[in-house]
Scaffold this motif. Sequence first.
Motif, PDB file in Angstrom:
ATOM      1  N   ILE A 226      58.560  -5.334  52.009  1.00 31.38           N
ATOM      2  CA  ILE A 226      57.876  -6.445  52.043  1.00 31.38           C
ATOM      3  C   ILE A 226      57.556  -6.685  53.398  1.00 31.38           C
ATOM      4  O   ILE A 226      58.353  -6.428  54.436  1.00 31.38           O
ATOM      5  CB  ILE A 226      58.490  -7.785  51.813  1.00 31.38           C
ATOM      6  CG1 ILE A 226      58.966  -7.684  50.277  1.00 31.38           C
ATOM      7  CG2 ILE A 226      57.629  -9.134  51.876  1.00 31.38           C
ATOM      8  CD1 ILE A 226      57.901  -7.691  49.109  1.00 31.38           C
ATOM      9  N   LEU A 227      56.121  -6.954  53.546  1.00 33.22           N
ATOM     10  CA  LEU A 227      55.872  -6.813  55.029  1.00 33.22           C
ATOM     11  C   LEU A 227      55.341  -8.246  55.153  1.00 33.22           C
ATOM     12  O   LEU A 227      54.653  -8.805  54.428  1.00 33.22           O
ATOM     13  CB  LEU A 227      54.563  -6.048  55.522  1.00 33.22           C
ATOM     14  CG  LEU A 227      53.992  -5.911  56.798  1.00 33.22           C
ATOM     15  CD1 LEU A 227      53.318  -4.591  56.965  1.00 33.22           C
ATOM     16  CD2 LEU A 227      52.902  -7.011  57.128  1.00 33.22           C
ATOM     17  N   ILE A 228      55.788  -9.135  56.281  1.00 34.72           N
ATOM     18  CA  ILE A 228      55.421 -10.422  56.606  1.00 34.72           C
ATOM     19  C   ILE A 228      54.376 -10.693  57.746  1.00 34.72           C
ATOM     20  O   ILE A 228      54.705  -9.977  58.855  1.00 34.72           O
ATOM     21  CB  ILE A 228      56.676 -11.170  56.671  1.00 34.72           C
ATOM     22  CG1 ILE A 228      57.212 -11.172  55.717  1.00 34.72           C
ATOM     23  CG2 ILE A 228      56.377 -12.609  57.210  1.00 34.72           C
ATOM     24  CD1 ILE A 228      58.870 -12.110  55.619  1.00 34.72           C
ATOM     25  N   THR A 229      53.414 -11.379  57.858  1.00 31.24           N
ATOM     26  CA  THR A 229      52.470 -11.491  59.034  1.00 31.24           C
ATOM     27  C   THR A 229      52.808 -13.153  59.495  1.00 31.24           C
ATOM     28  O   THR A 229      53.151 -13.771  58.536  1.00 31.24           O
ATOM     29  CB  THR A 229      51.289 -11.420  58.524  1.00 31.24           C
ATOM     30  OG1 THR A 229      50.894 -12.164  57.723  1.00 31.24           O
ATOM     31  CG2 THR A 229      50.752  -9.953  58.182  1.00 31.24           C
ATOM     32  N   ARG A 230      52.692 -13.156  60.777  1.00 31.06           N
ATOM     33  CA  ARG A 230      53.031 -14.435  61.364  1.00 31.06           C
ATOM     34  C   ARG A 230      52.051 -14.866  62.451  1.00 31.06           C
ATOM     35  O   ARG A 230      51.122 -14.048  63.037  1.00 31.06           O
ATOM     36  CB  ARG A 230      54.372 -14.256  61.926  1.00 31.06           C
ATOM     37  CG  ARG A 230      55.624 -14.178  61.133  1.00 31.06           C
ATOM     38  CD  ARG A 230      56.951 -13.913  61.942  1.00 31.06           C
ATOM     39  NE  ARG A 230      57.889 -14.075  61.140  1.00 31.06           N
ATOM     40  CZ  ARG A 230      58.636 -14.700  60.374  1.00 31.06           C
ATOM     41  NH1 ARG A 230      57.969 -16.003  60.233  1.00 31.06           N
ATOM     42  NH2 ARG A 230      59.555 -14.372  59.590  1.00 31.06           N
ATOM     43  N   SER A 231      51.821 -16.105  62.637  1.00 34.39           N
ATOM     44  CA  SER A 231      50.853 -16.603  63.384  1.00 34.39           C
ATOM     45  C   SER A 231      51.381 -16.572  64.831  1.00 34.39           C
ATOM     46  O   SER A 231      52.321 -17.127  65.073  1.00 34.39           O
ATOM     47  CB  SER A 231      50.523 -18.107  63.112  1.00 34.39           C
ATOM     48  OG  SER A 231      49.913 -18.912  64.036  1.00 34.39           O
TER      49      SER A 231
END
Length: 458
Positions: free
Chosen positions: A3-8
Amino acid sequence: MSILITRSPATGRELASYETHDEAGVDQALADVHAASVVWRNTPLDERLALLRGVGKVLTERKERYAALITAEMGKPITESLGEIDKCAWNCEVVADRAPEWLADHGIASGASRSWLSYEPLGVVFAVMPWNFPFWQVLRFACAALAAGNAALLKHSPDVTGCALAIEKLFVGAGAPEGLFRSLVVAAEDVPAVSRRVVEDPRVAAVTFTGSERAGSSIAAVAGAAVKKSVLELGGSDPFVVLADADVVAAATAAVKARFNNTGQSCVCAKRFIVHEDVADEFTERLVAGVGELRLGDPTDPATTIGPMARADLRDGILRQIQGSLTEGARLVVGGHAVKGPGSYVEPTVLDGVEPGMAVFAEETFGPVAAVTRARDDDHAVRLANDTVFGLGASVWGSAEHALAVGRRIRSGALFVNAVVASDPRLPFGGTGRSGYGRELSAEGVREFTNVRTMVVA
């Protein structure tokens, strides 16, 4: 599969999570894009260019949606994100209008024989793209590759995975055949291995890379071993040279834009301000005044002109360069610190008294810091400008012919006299030295992804 998570980068909060491509997924994407390339190479040019016009139309129709995604994932001020989408749509239009000329057979006089050059597609072009211009970097390669009759496989930066998938859907929505443009979702720790595997795959014909010097060298080494065409657009430490006869007001005004566009996170941002000592005090004073008018804040606010840096590690890197240069003797004029609170913000910074060897002079500075170095005369300015391993762009300010003469002595892929370095779909873009090789945009960029074939009929 992971799972790849993007963040602000503005808040640090999670934006979205994505399933990455496992080995089977990567192989399926390669199979799909290769199959599409076989069909696309035989598709008439006018149909290929009709797709680009359709892409440009969808970009314009969904501009606000795409711009908001750019701002969310990498922190670009929203007005600049909107401008990025407009530029992508313009590129689609330029390529669609001019590719018939750029890709036309080119006749050669050869006595009794009939001879010409033909520009033929290579197959699948694999692109490894960075986060700083999530749509522009992709569209400028994709328009060229697809116009020339190739298919495209993208490995985008994990930080902008939402943009990568949105671009894949953009092409589908514009009418692209199935598999013609595919995006791979790869976690950061898996990027080297997956990139190597894709470059080595016999279904891939060429590679284009935009990003860091180190990663580009690795990609080029793999492509070279596989004897595959590659185009590299790497780092830059662009000089912004202000001569004694320059319009200092105009130069200083332009310098703010040249350095702090995209929060300084651009390969063609001016990095080193080399200023004749006779006008250095006035230039620096006006530069600092312009920096004081920048507004740092929420990138979704149209009034914001400086957003966060894209990641915390990038913020830490630019702070290290600033502090190291101060330790070595540079003088802090304004800024120089991280902004307290959430997000990866750095104050817009100006350093004076910068000398060769200091971090902000010797290294690429990918963030909101301007380094001012004082030159004794033209010869000294040229030596300072050329004191770098990079050679992407150069901007020289002075009376036109004087500035042009000085600029010709500076190594770069582009020279702008009394103007800020910028890319234009009608002009080739690329560098020399450690800034890479090959060209994007214009006729040269479209032809990079072709077999320039010699044809002779006796």
